[in-house]
Write a protein that holds these residues in place. Structure first.
Motif, short mmCIF file in Angstrom:
data_model
loop_
_atom_site.label_atom_id
_atom_site.label_comp_id
_atom_site.label_asym_id
_atom_site.label_seq_id
_atom_site.Cartn_x
_atom_site.Cartn_y
_atom_site.Cartn_z
N ALA A 1 4.85 6.91 1.83
CA ALA A 1 3.40 7.13 1.84
C ALA A 1 3.09 8.50 2.45
CB ALA A 1 2.70 6.04 2.62
N PRO B 1 0.47 11.47 4.15
CA PRO B 1 -0.59 11.43 5.15
C PRO B 1 -1.95 11.07 4.55
CG PRO B 1 0.79 13.34 5.53
CD PRO B 1 1.24 12.73 4.24
N TRP C 1 -1.97 7.32 4.29
CA TRP C 1 -2.11 6.72 5.61
C TRP C 1 -3.54 6.88 6.16
CZ3 TRP C 1 0.36 3.06 7.81
CH2 TRP C 1 1.69 2.82 7.47
N THR C 2 -4.15 8.01 5.90
CA THR C 2 -5.54 8.19 6.31
C THR C 2 -6.43 7.18 5.61
OG1 THR C 2 -5.14 10.55 6.63
CG2 THR C 2 -7.44 9.86 6.45
N ARG D 1 -5.51 4.24 4.48
CA ARG D 1 -5.21 2.92 5.06
C ARG D 1 -5.93 2.72 6.38
NH1 ARG D 1 1.31 2.77 3.85
NH2 ARG D 1 1.12 2.39 1.60
N VAL D 2 -5.95 3.76 7.21
CA VAL D 2 -6.63 3.66 8.51
C VAL D 2 -8.13 3.48 8.30
CG1 VAL D 2 -7.22 4.95 10.61
CG2 VAL D 2 -4.85 4.89 9.80
N ARG E 1 -6.26 5.97 -0.44
CA ARG E 1 -5.05 5.14 -0.48
C ARG E 1 -4.65 4.73 -1.89
NH1 ARG E 1 -6.20 -0.98 0.21
NH2 ARG E 1 -8.45 -1.06 0.15
#
Length: 129
Positions: free
Chosen positions: A3, A5, A8-9, A11-12, A115
């Protein structure tokens, strides 16, 4: 596949949206009905508060599951639009109440866009030359 960044951003952001919806919106409608009634704008009947909570719960769970995230985002967009309209009808403050649904919607759609590569391909920020 690793994955990026960007993913991941997303997902957060999505996790923050889901946690907010579950603990600050859905849970009070079922477990703290007096607080939910007090926080609801004038004109919202007490009997509809658990129904709104159930719709929010279904939409949030659909959004959290990867295969149905798009359906959940569309459902939650409708819920947030209803909240915006209700606050407009009640003449609530603009930036703290009326536009709060817009802020949540931006976080929700932004998280999903970041995502989900298929959604980024469908809705690119700019067209390829």
């Amino acid at each position: 596949m690793k994955a990026t960044p960007l993913v991941w951003t997303g997902r957060v952001l999505s996790a923050l949206f889901v946690l907010f919806m579950l603990f600050a919106s859905v849970m009070p409608k079922f477990l703290m009905p007096e607080m939910a009634r007090a926080a609801s704008p004038e004109g919202v009947r007490d009997a509809t508060i658990p129904l709104i909570g159930a719709i929010e719960l279904v939409g949030t769970l659909l959004y959290a599951w990867r295969r149905t995230a798009l359906l959940g985002a569309v459902t939650m967009t409708a819920v947030l639009g209803g909240a915006i309209a209700t606050h407009m009808n009640a003449a609530s403050p603009l930036f703290s109440h009326i536009l709060f649904g817009v802020y949540l919607g931006l976080i929700m759609w932004g998280g999903l866009w970041l995502r989900d590569p298929a959604l980024r391909a469908l809705l690119p920020l700019r067209r390829a030359a």
